[in-house]
Design an enzyme around this catalytic site. Structure first.
Site, short mmCIF file in Angstrom:
data_model
loop_
_atom_site.label_atom_id
_atom_site.label_comp_id
_atom_site.label_asym_id
_atom_site.label_seq_id
_atom_site.Cartn_x
_atom_site.Cartn_y
_atom_site.Cartn_z
CB SER A 128 -0.87 0.00 1.27
OG SER A 128 -1.43 1.28 1.49
CE1 TYR A 143 -3.87 -2.07 5.22
CE2 TYR A 143 -2.90 0.00 4.51
CZ TYR A 143 -3.50 -1.20 4.21
OH TYR A 143 -3.71 -1.55 2.90
P1 NDP Z 1 -10.91 -6.82 1.71
O1 NDP Z 1 -11.18 -6.40 3.10
O2 NDP Z 1 -12.01 -6.81 0.73
O3 NDP Z 1 -10.30 -8.32 1.71
C1 NDP Z 1 -9.32 -8.68 2.62
C2 NDP Z 1 -9.07 -10.16 2.44
O4 NDP Z 1 -8.05 -10.56 3.38
C3 NDP Z 1 -10.32 -11.01 2.72
O5 NDP Z 1 -10.36 -12.10 1.82
C4 NDP Z 1 -10.05 -11.49 4.14
O6 NDP Z 1 -10.69 -12.73 4.46
C5 NDP Z 1 -8.55 -11.71 4.06
N1 NDP Z 1 -7.96 -11.89 5.37
C6 NDP Z 1 -7.97 -11.04 6.42
N2 NDP Z 1 -7.38 -11.60 7.47
C7 NDP Z 1 -6.99 -12.85 7.08
C8 NDP Z 1 -6.34 -13.92 7.72
N3 NDP Z 1 -5.97 -13.86 9.00
N4 NDP Z 1 -6.09 -15.06 6.99
C9 NDP Z 1 -6.45 -15.14 5.70
N5 NDP Z 1 -7.10 -14.16 5.05
C10 NDP Z 1 -7.36 -13.03 5.74
O7 NDP Z 1 -9.68 -5.95 1.26
P2 NDP Z 1 -9.01 -5.65 -0.17
O8 NDP Z 1 -9.41 -6.66 -1.17
O9 NDP Z 1 -9.21 -4.22 -0.43
O10 NDP Z 1 -7.47 -5.83 0.24
C11 NDP Z 1 -6.61 -6.78 -0.37
C12 NDP Z 1 -5.17 -6.30 -0.16
O11 NDP Z 1 -5.01 -5.05 -0.83
C13 NDP Z 1 -4.83 -6.05 1.31
O12 NDP Z 1 -3.52 -6.50 1.57
C14 NDP Z 1 -4.90 -4.54 1.43
O13 NDP Z 1 -4.10 -4.05 2.47
C15 NDP Z 1 -4.41 -4.13 0.06
N6 NDP Z 1 -4.78 -2.76 -0.33
C16 NDP Z 1 -6.10 -2.42 -0.51
C17 NDP Z 1 -6.42 -1.12 -0.88
C18 NDP Z 1 -7.82 -0.70 -1.14
O14 NDP Z 1 -8.04 0.48 -1.45
N7 NDP Z 1 -8.82 -1.57 -1.07
C19 NDP Z 1 -5.39 -0.10 -1.05
C20 NDP Z 1 -4.04 -0.57 -0.86
C21 NDP Z 1 -3.76 -1.86 -0.51
P3 NDP Z 1 -12.10 -12.78 5.26
O15 NDP Z 1 -13.17 -12.67 4.22
O16 NDP Z 1 -12.06 -14.11 5.92
O17 NDP Z 1 -12.11 -11.63 6.22
#
Ligand code: NDP
Length: 197
Positions: A128, A143
């Site tokens: 990020s 974060y």
């Molecule tokens: P979401 O919240 O939509 O998805 C997050 C995902 O991570 C879910 O599938 C969640 O699973 C999973 N997750 C969380 N904790 C765990 C765990 N302990 N074990 C396995 N899986 C886990 O977020 P995004 O799709 O937006 O984010 C994806 C990546 O992109 C992240 O790393 C985020 O930091 C990064 N990012 C996102 C941005 C944005 O604007 N959206 C900007 C910059 C970076 P569950 O459904 O079980 O909770």
């Protein structure tokens, strides 16, 4: 030769879009998710495999790695964004480090030796802008600190692995997911289709 990709947190959001894009690119994709039923449900229409994986849990990581066999492409996508100021939320700080630093480290440690042996590997850590010193280390709780550490891990691991295993971090921009919220300008599919919106 058909490559195998493992994508963490692939049940929704950016992880699901990445997994779907890798299926379209012809890879054998394994959807990793905390909830096994959701993983199976999401994988079915994509023709992907699935595995239960909570990246905070070393035993879950070992079991998933065992179940997956050879993995050529690892996408460390799972992420959390606990709320509140950094110094007010030690639990959120610990969770950020567990999900976005320790989990990726253990997965890389388990899968990179096989990649090196087979002379092919791709590791992508979803980071990020908030993890960038140049952009000020932002975001709530731990974060930004965790994403900065993930960036550092990316550089350190790349230095240690052979040149046949490429290790990169990427920032998806601000994306409309549960984490990004409905006001974000980018759709999760944007990176997949290269179209705006
Ligand atoms: P979401 O919240 O939509 O998805 C997050 C995902 O991570 C879910 O599938 C969640 O699973 C999973 N997750 C969380 N904790 C765990 C765990 N302990 N074990 C396995 N899986 C886990 O977020 P995004 O799709 O937006 O984010 C994806 C990546 O992109 C992240 O790393 C985020 O930091 C990064 N990012 C996102 C941005 C944005 O604007 N959206 C900007 C910059 C970076 P569950 O459904 O079980 O909770």
């Amino acid at each position: 030769m058909r490559r195998t990709a493992l994508v963490t947190g692939a049940n929704r959001g950016i992880g699901l879009a990445i997994a779907s894009g890798l299926v379209d690119a012809g890879l054998e994709v394994i959807i990793a998710a905390r909830d096994p039923a959701t993983a199976a449900e999401v994988a079915r229409p994509l023709g992907a495999g699935h595995v239960q994986l909570d990246v905070r849990d070393p035993e879950s990581i070992s079991a998933a790695v065992q179940a997956c066999g050879a993995v050529d492409v690892l996408v460390n996508n799972a992420g959390v964004m606990p709320g509140g100021p950094l110094l007010d939320n030690p639990t959120g700080f610990a969770e950020s480090l567990a999900v976005m630093v320790a989990g990726p480290y253990l997965l890389i440690r388990a899968l990179a030796p096989g990649m090196a042996r087979r002379d092919y590997g791709r590791i992508v850590n979803v980071s990020s802008g908030w993890g960038s010193f140049a952009e000020g280390i932002g975001g709530p709780s731990g974060y930004g600190v965790a994403k900065a550490a993930l960036n550092a891990l990316t550089v350190a691991v790349a230095q240690e692995l052979p040149a046949t295993v490429l290790v990169n971090a990427m920032c998806p921009g601000w994306v409309r997911t549960r984490m990004g919220g409905s006001g974000a300008p980018r759709s999760p599919d944007r990176g997949r289709t290269r179209r705006s919106g």
